[in-house]
Design a protein around this motif. Structure first.
Motif, PDB file in Angstrom:
ATOM      1  N   LEU A 270       0.819  -1.210   0.000  1.00 54.14           N
ATOM      2  CA  LEU A 270       0.000   0.000   0.000  1.00 54.14           C
ATOM      3  C   LEU A 270       0.854   1.262   0.000  1.00 54.14           C
ATOM      4  N   LEU A 271       1.916   1.260   0.803  1.00 52.36           N
ATOM      5  CA  LEU A 271       2.780   2.438   0.851  1.00 52.36           C
ATOM      6  C   LEU A 271       3.426   2.691  -0.506  1.00 52.36           C
ATOM      7  N   THR A 272       3.783   1.607  -1.194  1.00 49.42           N
ATOM      8  CA  THR A 272       4.339   1.781  -2.532  1.00 49.42           C
ATOM      9  C   THR A 272       3.315   2.410  -3.462  1.00 49.42           C
ATOM     10  N   LEU A 273       2.075   1.949  -3.378  1.00 43.87           N
ATOM     11  CA  LEU A 273       1.036   2.549  -4.207  1.00 43.87           C
ATOM     12  C   LEU A 273       0.806   4.010  -3.845  1.00 43.87           C
ATOM     13  N   ILE A 274       0.800   4.297  -2.536  1.00 37.82           N
ATOM     14  CA  ILE A 274       0.552   5.678  -2.111  1.00 37.82           C
ATOM     15  C   ILE A 274       1.676   6.597  -2.560  1.00 37.82           C
ATOM     16  N   ARG A 275       2.920   6.134  -2.523  1.00 31.64           N
ATOM     17  CA  ARG A 275       4.043   6.973  -2.932  1.00 31.64           C
ATOM     18  C   ARG A 275       3.964   7.338  -4.401  1.00 31.64           C
ATOM     19  N   HIS A 276       3.303   6.511  -5.201  1.00 29.80           N
ATOM     20  CA  HIS A 276       3.181   6.789  -6.624  1.00 29.80           C
ATOM     21  C   HIS A 276       1.816   7.381  -6.968  1.00 29.80           C
ATOM     22  N   SER A 277       1.103   7.865  -5.954  1.00 32.60           N
ATOM     23  CA  SER A 277      -0.227   8.452  -6.184  1.00 32.60           C
ATOM     24  C   SER A 277      -0.119   9.964  -6.246  1.00 32.60           C
ATOM     25  N   PRO A 278      -0.843  10.602  -7.152  1.00 30.95           N
ATOM     26  CA  PRO A 278      -0.831  12.067  -7.236  1.00 30.95           C
ATOM     27  C   PRO A 278      -1.576  12.681  -6.055  1.00 30.95           C
ATOM     28  N   LEU A 279      -1.481  13.999  -5.938  1.00 31.67           N
ATOM     29  CA  LEU A 279      -2.068  14.724  -4.807  1.00 31.67           C
ATOM     30  C   LEU A 279      -3.579  14.557  -4.716  1.00 31.67           C
ATOM     31  N   PRO A 280      -4.337  14.614  -5.813  1.00 33.05           N
ATOM     32  CA  PRO A 280      -5.798  14.414  -5.660  1.00 33.05           C
ATOM     33  C   PRO A 280      -6.151  13.062  -5.053  1.00 33.05           C
TER      34      PRO A 280
ATOM     35  N   LEU B  22      -7.803   9.801  -0.083  1.00 35.15           N
ATOM     36  CA  LEU B  22      -7.437   8.875   0.984  1.00 35.15           C
ATOM     37  C   LEU B  22      -7.452   9.551   2.342  1.00 35.15           C
ATOM     38  N   HIS B  23      -6.977  10.786   2.382  1.00 39.53           N
ATOM     39  CA  HIS B  23      -6.969  11.524   3.651  1.00 39.53           C
ATOM     40  C   HIS B  23      -8.384  11.735   4.170  1.00 39.53           C
ATOM     41  N   SER B  24      -9.307  12.051   3.261  1.00 38.23           N
ATOM     42  CA  SER B  24     -10.688  12.284   3.694  1.00 38.23           C
ATOM     43  C   SER B  24     -11.325  11.030   4.254  1.00 38.23           C
ATOM     44  N   VAL B  25     -10.853   9.862   3.842  1.00 40.74           N
ATOM     45  CA  VAL B  25     -11.400   8.610   4.364  1.00 40.74           C
ATOM     46  C   VAL B  25     -10.690   8.180   5.637  1.00 40.74           C
ATOM     47  N   LEU B  26      -9.372   8.317   5.660  1.00 46.16           N
ATOM     48  CA  LEU B  26      -8.603   7.801   6.785  1.00 46.16           C
ATOM     49  C   LEU B  26      -8.693   8.689   8.017  1.00 46.16           C
ATOM     50  N   THR B  27      -8.737   9.998   7.838  1.00 47.22           N
ATOM     51  CA  THR B  27      -8.671  10.912   8.981  1.00 47.22           C
ATOM     52  C   THR B  27      -9.821  10.693   9.963  1.00 47.22           C
ATOM     53  N   PRO B  28     -11.083  10.742   9.523  1.00 46.96           N
ATOM     54  CA  PRO B  28     -12.155  10.522  10.514  1.00 46.96           C
ATOM     55  C   PRO B  28     -12.173   9.113  11.092  1.00 46.96           C
ATOM     56  N   THR B  29     -11.671   8.136  10.320  1.00 49.06           N
ATOM     57  CA  THR B  29     -11.692   6.760  10.812  1.00 49.06           C
ATOM     58  C   THR B  29     -10.634   6.522  11.877  1.00 49.06           C
ATOM     59  N   LEU B  30      -9.455   7.077  11.663  1.00 51.73           N
ATOM     60  CA  LEU B  30      -8.358   6.864  12.605  1.00 51.73           C
ATOM     61  C   LEU B  30      -8.359   7.855  13.757  1.00 51.73           C
ATOM     62  N   ALA B  31      -9.239   8.878  13.698  1.00 52.91           N
ATOM     63  CA  ALA B  31      -9.289   9.851  14.783  1.00 52.91           C
ATOM     64  C   ALA B  31      -9.803   9.194  16.062  1.00 52.91           C
ATOM     65  N   ARG B  32      -9.334   9.683  17.222  1.00 52.75           N
ATOM     66  CA  ARG B  32      -9.743   9.145  18.512  1.00 52.75           C
ATOM     67  C   ARG B  32     -10.346  10.266  19.351  1.00 52.75           C
ATOM     68  N   ASP B  33     -11.556  10.032  19.893  1.00 52.06           N
ATOM     69  CA  ASP B  33     -12.252  11.007  20.722  1.00 52.06           C
ATOM     70  C   ASP B  33     -11.744  10.861  22.157  1.00 52.06           C
ATOM     71  N   PHE B  34     -10.809  11.705  22.529  1.00 54.27           N
ATOM     72  CA  PHE B  34     -10.181  11.547  23.836  1.00 54.27           C
ATOM     73  C   PHE B  34     -11.153  11.813  24.978  1.00 54.27           C
ATOM     74  N   LEU B  35     -12.168  12.651  24.755  1.00 59.25           N
ATOM     75  CA  LEU B  35     -13.110  12.927  25.834  1.00 59.25           C
ATOM     76  C   LEU B  35     -13.921  11.691  26.200  1.00 59.25           C
ATOM     77  N   THR B  36     -14.216  10.876  25.229  1.00 59.97           N
ATOM     78  CA  THR B  36     -14.991   9.670  25.522  1.00 59.97           C
ATOM     79  C   THR B  36     -14.127   8.518  26.010  1.00 59.97           C
ATOM     80  N   LEU B  37     -12.796   8.609  25.815  1.00 58.33           N
ATOM     81  CA  LEU B  37     -11.898   7.538  26.221  1.00 58.33           C
ATOM     82  C   LEU B  37     -11.276   7.761  27.590  1.00 58.33           C
TER      83      LEU B  37
END
Length: 885
Positions: free
Chosen positions: A234-244, A249-264
């Motif tokens: 995956l990292l190899t694919l990402i390194r060869h991916s253009p900015l768009p 990918l950022h729009s999908v990964l960011t909310p998924t990997l985010a952690r709500d510290f107030l609830t934890l």
């Protein structure tokens, strides 16, 4: 993507142009091409390790356009959307005046055309096709016939595609199911020398189509790889991916990997972290998510600390009383809010924050002014549960709407001026110069009860509601108990006595004194004993009872006999006789939290009394005239006098904090809280900053006099005289956004409805109270505490009635006019008549006689006269229900 659905490829319509004599353009549409379905994912042992397993793809990846060699275009649809698109583009067989209905579709009315025209239109849509299949496309066994494409947008079914050669995937060819083989028949012959148009392949396969067809096998291989190799791939694919692509990918990964510290985090750490945020930041944080709002709103420690840091935490019992009131209201209301209800401290913070800001910053509050009671004096004014309640010396009680000024109800029944009012939600209690106490239903406007017992003007009254208080028992053990067990009414009269009544419930029978409708009726002892709601008759004062205050089991009364008395409202015992004032007592306040009572007198002083030992803790001097009004809040004691000043004291130390001197006449009314003082005098109604002791603004000017002023929360009401007309002015300092602004009533006494309480449990408490009340009727001096008989409480607890009687009668005449005694046609004469009738039955208990032997204190004689006078009714021991022993 839903794994029950299959992705699809929707081909763009192909356009073939053939030029003969005329130009014929044929547009062919194709049914979506089903692509191989992705294998369903295996459920992992720990779903937290695969946070994107069931994540939804962004819209840009669920539907996008592909361009194939030769310029052919197609639209890729994710599984669910692709199926919907296929259903939407499925053609419907129809013609002029007819349409083939689906199995679950009803017919619709349309334009009716001839069948011949419909057949002609259908024939014109037919076209020839020489090649029925594209290279590399195989048909399934059940599909062996094909139909050439049509000229207009008419979707055709395509057989499934099998990947025989991954390097060169097969290409689809439109072939509707069940269509007959193409026939070289046209509806009309084409021009001479022109061949029939031939179908062309809709697209040339390339790497994009190959990838889509082989995606299931790629996914299967990827899932079998070890995690390090998956990451490397995956990292190899990402390194060869253009900015768009990276942005998607950022729009999908960011909310998924985010952690709500107030609830934890643990609640203690969450509260500590949030405590560093100001109120404005907390308000924004509460809008981040429902979870954050629930955490912030429900944290009592957070809001308590915030109130302390902003100096709006007053202490005492004010915050707990507010919380109990909110919880009590919530038990009676059905919440329709999906979110958890906020903690009362959050509502309290917002209310106090708005009270501090809006009253000062809102320079143009909503102002309403209207006339009331003609030209009569407004003697009492209440602001209770969205109602303005005013009483007058014209015998009437009016209920107005604070929003419109509309007269909602006129409560008529008293035959004298009304000088005392108290309200508890939909119940109003009034006392008058006609010597009666009336109870009104504010919903219906009916007078439900008429109590009789006093022989002169009912000058003051209070409703005592059950509340949990500290009770000191034997051995100094303090317990928390609820007193009284049910709501009571306490009344004070110019007949020198007080009476205690039970506040009737809605479900209990109505009671009217038999002489309520007869102006000439004479009150007898039997009339009092017949009243089931009468509890106690408290006697001991030697002059008119001018003021009272009651909470829990404690009742404090101030009289023109220069004394203050402390009673047990449960047993009727007089616990203390507080002596120290040299002139009449006009006002009293009670603070159970500090265990003190304060009194204001015509001698110009304010005295602070210790209820634990009956001693005077402080004597506050400074006023030069009658101190007729007192107010007590958690942090301030305010006194108003006829010397045109108000003074603000520290109730704990007695220190004078501010002197408010801007009025030019005697202070006729005032009310205060922890932020402001509103005071009325001749000509003006002023608002003061209580913390700085400065004038904030003038609410009324150029008026003849201000009689009453009350406020609660965002609203303020004042009664004044302008141009010989009685006027009520209403100010609303809130805005349309201040929907959670909950006011705090004066003194912190809340009147939330308790009709929903368990009456069986409450009746058991009342029965127990009645059993305790069965005292030995043969014991002498039951009207006085035992300590009074033996002199153990003599220090500072003696009477000054002789000194009070030394003043001129001019003061009595003046106060008779103030009290409205002249408005009662039977006030003084009735007292004299009843006294004459009872003179031969006067009973003086041994306890009262022995009081004459008490030693003097500070040279003040302790003798309490027991002889009967025309203005002093006979003395009787305090017994339940006013009975004679």
């Amino acid at each position: 993507m839903n794994h029950q659905q299959r992705p699809s490829l929707v081909l763009a319509p192909s356009v073939n142009t053939t030029t003969v004599v005329t130009t014929t353009t044929t547009t062919t549409t194709y049914a979506p091409i089903p692509l191989p379905a992705l294998p369903p994912p295996a459920e992992p042992k720990n779903p937290k390790d695969y946070p994107l397993l069931h994540a939804n793809l962004p819209p840009s990846l669920r539907k996008f356009t592909l361009v194939f060699p030769g310029g052919s275009r197609a639209t890729f649809h994710d599984g669910e959307d692709g199926e919907e698109q296929m259903q939407e583009e499925e053609p419907v067989a129809s013609g002029v005046g007819w349409k083939m209905l689906k199995q679950d579709e009803s017919g619709e009315t349309g334009r009716v055309v001839g069948l011949a025209e419909a057949v002609e239109r259908f024939g014109r849509k037919r076209s020839h096709a020489a090649d029925n299949m594209m290279e590399g496309v195989e048909l399934t066994s059940e599909r062996d016939t094909h139909t050439p494409p049509r000229k207009k947008a008419r979707a055709t079914h395509v057989p499934p595609i099998s990947t025989i050669n991954a390097a060169a995937p097969p290409s689809p060819l439109p072939s509707p199911h069940g269509s007959p083989p193409p026939q070289p028949i046209w509806p009309s012959a084409p021009p001479s020398g022109v061949s029939s148009p031939q179908s062309q392949p809709p697209l040339q396969p390339d790497l994009s189509l190959t990838t889509l067809l082989t995606l299931p096998s790629l996914l299967t291989h990827f899932t079998t790889l070890p995690q390090p190799l998956q990451a490397h791939f995956l990292l190899t694919l990402i390194r060869h991916s253009p900015l768009p692509v990276l942005r998607v990918l950022h729009s999908v990964l960011t909310p998924t990997l985010a952690r709500d510290f107030l609830t934890l985090l643990p609640p203690e750490l969450v509260s500590h972290v949030l405590s560093y945020l100001p109120y404005s930041t907390l308000a924004r944080a509460s809008r981040v998510s429902k979870a954050w709002r629930a955490i912030i709103d429900s944290d009592p420690v957070l809001w308590r600390d915030l109130m302390k840091n902003t100096k709006i935490w007053f202490g005492g019992d004010s915050e707990q009383a507010f919380a109990r009131s909110v919880y009590s209201r919530r038990t009676l209301e059905v919440s329709k809010v999906a979110l958890p209800l906020p903690h009362p401290y959050k509502l309290l913070f917002k209310s106090r924050h708005l009270t501090r800001k809006r009253w000062v910053t809102n320079e143009n509050p909503k102002h309403l002014s209207f006339s009331a009671h003609g030209t009569s004096v407004v003697t009492c004014l209440l602001l209770s549960h969205g109602r303005i309640i005013s009483a007058s010396d014209d015998h009437s009680i009016h209920v107005y709407s604070p929003a419109t000024g509309e007269l909602l109800q006129s409560l008529d029944g008293h035959e004298g001026g009304v000088w005392a009012l108290a309200a508890s939600r939909d119940i109003l209690v009034s006392g008058s110069t006609d010597r009666t106490v009336r109870i009104w239903n504010l919903k219906t406007g009916r007078c439900t009860h008429v109590f009789a017992g006093h022989t002169s003007t009912v000058r003051c009254l209070a409703i005592v509601r059950p509340e949990v208080i500290d009770i000191q028992g034997e051995g100094g053990i303090v317990t928390r108990e609820k007193w009284p067990k049910r709501s009571l009414i306490v009344t004070g009269s110019r007949d020198h006595s007080l009476r205690v009544w039970t506040l009737p419930r809605k479900s209990e029978p109505e009671y009217r004194w038999s002489g309520a409708d007869d102006a000439d009726a004479e009150l007898t002892e039997e009339d009092v004993e017949e009243n089931p709601y009468h509890k106690l008759h408290l006697e001991g004062h030697d002059h008119a009872v001018r003021a009272l205050a009651a909470r829990g089991r404690t009742l404090v009364s101030g009289s023109y006999d220069c004394t203050v008395r402390v009673w047990d409202i449960f047993t009727g015992e007089c616990k203390w006789v507080l002596v120290g004032h040299t002139q009449k007592v006009y006002s009293v306040v009670l603070d159970l939290h500090r265990n003190i009572a304060c009194s204001g007198s015509m001698d110009g002083t304010v005295r602070v009394w210790n209820l634990g030992n009956g001693q005077c803790q402080q004597t506050l001097t400074g006023h030069t005239s009658l101190v007729g009004l007192l107010g007590l809040s958690p942090s301030y004691l305010v006194s108003a006098a006829a010397d045109s000043t108000l003074r603000i004291w520290d109730p704990d130390t007695g220190e004078l904090r501010h002197t408010l001197a801007a009025h030019t006449g005697a202070i006729t009314c005032f009310q205060h809280d922890e932020f402001k003082v509103l005071s009325g005098s001749d000509g003006t109604l002023k608002m003061w900053n209580i913390r700085e002791g400065t004038v904030a603004k003038d609410l009324l000017t150029d008026v003849n006099g201000v009689w009453q002023v009350v406020f609660e929360g965002r609203c303020c009401v004042a009664a004044s005289n302008r141009n010989n007309t009685t006027m009520l002015d209403v100010w609303d300092f809130g805005t349309d956004e201040d929907d959670e602004w909950v006011g705090e009533p004066p003194g912190g006494i809340y009147d939330d409805d308790t009709d929903g309480e368990d009456e069986a449990e409450e009746q058991a408490d009342v029965d127990a109270m009645d059993q305790d009340l069965q005292v030995d009727v043969s014991a002498e001096g039951s009207a006085e505490p035992e300590g009074m008989q033996g002199g153990s409480r003599s220090s500072g607890v003696v009477d000054e009635s002789d000194r009070c009687r030394g003043h001129s009668d001019t003061d009595d005449e003046f106060m008779d006019r103030v009290d409205g005694a002249e408005g009662s046609k039977s006030g003084s004469s009735s007292t004299r008549t009843n006294t004459h009738q009872l003179r031969n039955r006067t009973m003086v208990t041994g306890g009262l006689l022995r009081r004459n032997n008490l030693p003097s204190v500070d040279g003040i004689p302790t003798r309490l006269p027991t002889q009967e006078t025309p203005t002093r009714p006979r003395v009787r021991p305090a017994t339940r229900n006013g009975g004679r022993r």
